[in-house]
Design a protein around this motif. Structure first.
Motif: not given
Length: 267
Positions: A188-196
């Motif tokens: 979840g953290v990495l997917s959020g950072m990818t979106f960012a």
């Protein structure tokens, strides 16, 4: 009747996929045009337009966009994890109000946010922050709700029995967060950072108010270039940007394992 519905579904799916991919195919074909005008001659295609991408006109804005996007993804990732932890894991007092505040940037159009930031910096006498500092701050505000939401979803799906097991085995709170919670919510953290990263790299509506001469991101450079010409170089820039974004997504997927989060099983 079932077979008819299946056929209609497949036809609709094929139509949607065609509608999505056809513009991309046109842009890719235009980037190989043999002349400075966009033409479709597959037997004369050339890749020489991609050589122009290493010039300062395109390379410097690209590097600036990457620099800003990296900073935004890291900072928004750190803030998003701490905010989601406090709101969803610790359930601090006023957590609902805090979550509403964290997600509130989504309710304001980006153009309005851009104008508001410019007016605020002007009123407080911080016009010198226009450019990279203002872009980073504005992009963090824009991307943070996505990071918070994805991390919060991972925390909501976290098995609290794992935390209790760690507590029974003598692990303190810091150790449980570091060795149990964070590894569990990493997708979840990495997917959020990818979106960012993607949101920051491709942003136009917010960035157009905050850039300054000599400090322009790639999307704004593309928009400025389109005002005067439309040629294969423009198509090559867009194709290269698309390949870069796909590479970033692939890299984050390898690190974070999004398929685990999406499918609920092993990769």
């Amino acid at each position: 009747m079932n077979w008819l519905l299946l056929v209609l579904f497949r036809l609709m799916l094929a139509g949607v996929l065609t509608f999505i991919t056809l513009p991309l195919a046109v842009v890719i074909a235009a980037s190989f045009s043999p002349t400075s005008a966009v033409t479709f001659r597959p037997w004369e295609w050339t890749a020489r337009w991609y050589g122009d991408l290493v010039s300062e006109r395109w390379l410097l804005p690209f590097l600036l966009s990457v620099k800003i996007a990296v900073i935004v993804s890291i900072v928004s990732g750190i803030i998003g994890v701490m905010a989601a932890y406090a709101v969803f894991y610790e359930k601090i007092r006023g957590s609902e109000a805090a979550m509403s505040a964290l997600l509130s940037p989504l309710s304001v159009p980006q153009i309005v946010k851009g104008v508001a930031i410019v007016l605020f910096l002007s009123l407080v006498g911080l016009q010198s922050f226009l450019g990279t500092p203002a872009l980073i701050a504005a992009h963090i505000v824009l991307a943070l709700p996505f990071v918070v939401r994805m991390v919060a979803t991972s925390i909501a799906n976290f098995d609290r029995n794992l935390d209790r097991a760690g507590q029974i085995l003598g692990a303190n709170k810091r150790q449980r967060v570091q060795y149990i919670l964070l590894p569990a919510i990493r997708p979840g953290v990495l997917s959020g950072m990818t979106f960012a990263f993607i949101i920051s790299f491709n942003n136009i509506p917010l960035s157009v108010f905050l850039v300054r001469p000599g400090d322009t991101t790639l999307p704004i450079t593309v928009i400025n270039y389109l005002e005067y010409s439309l040629d294969p170089v423009m198509a090559a820039v867009n194709v290269a940007s698309m390949i870069f974004i796909l590479a970033v997504i692939f890299l984050f997927e390898k690190i974070g394992g999004f398929s685990v989060k999406l499918h609920g099983g092993s990769k």
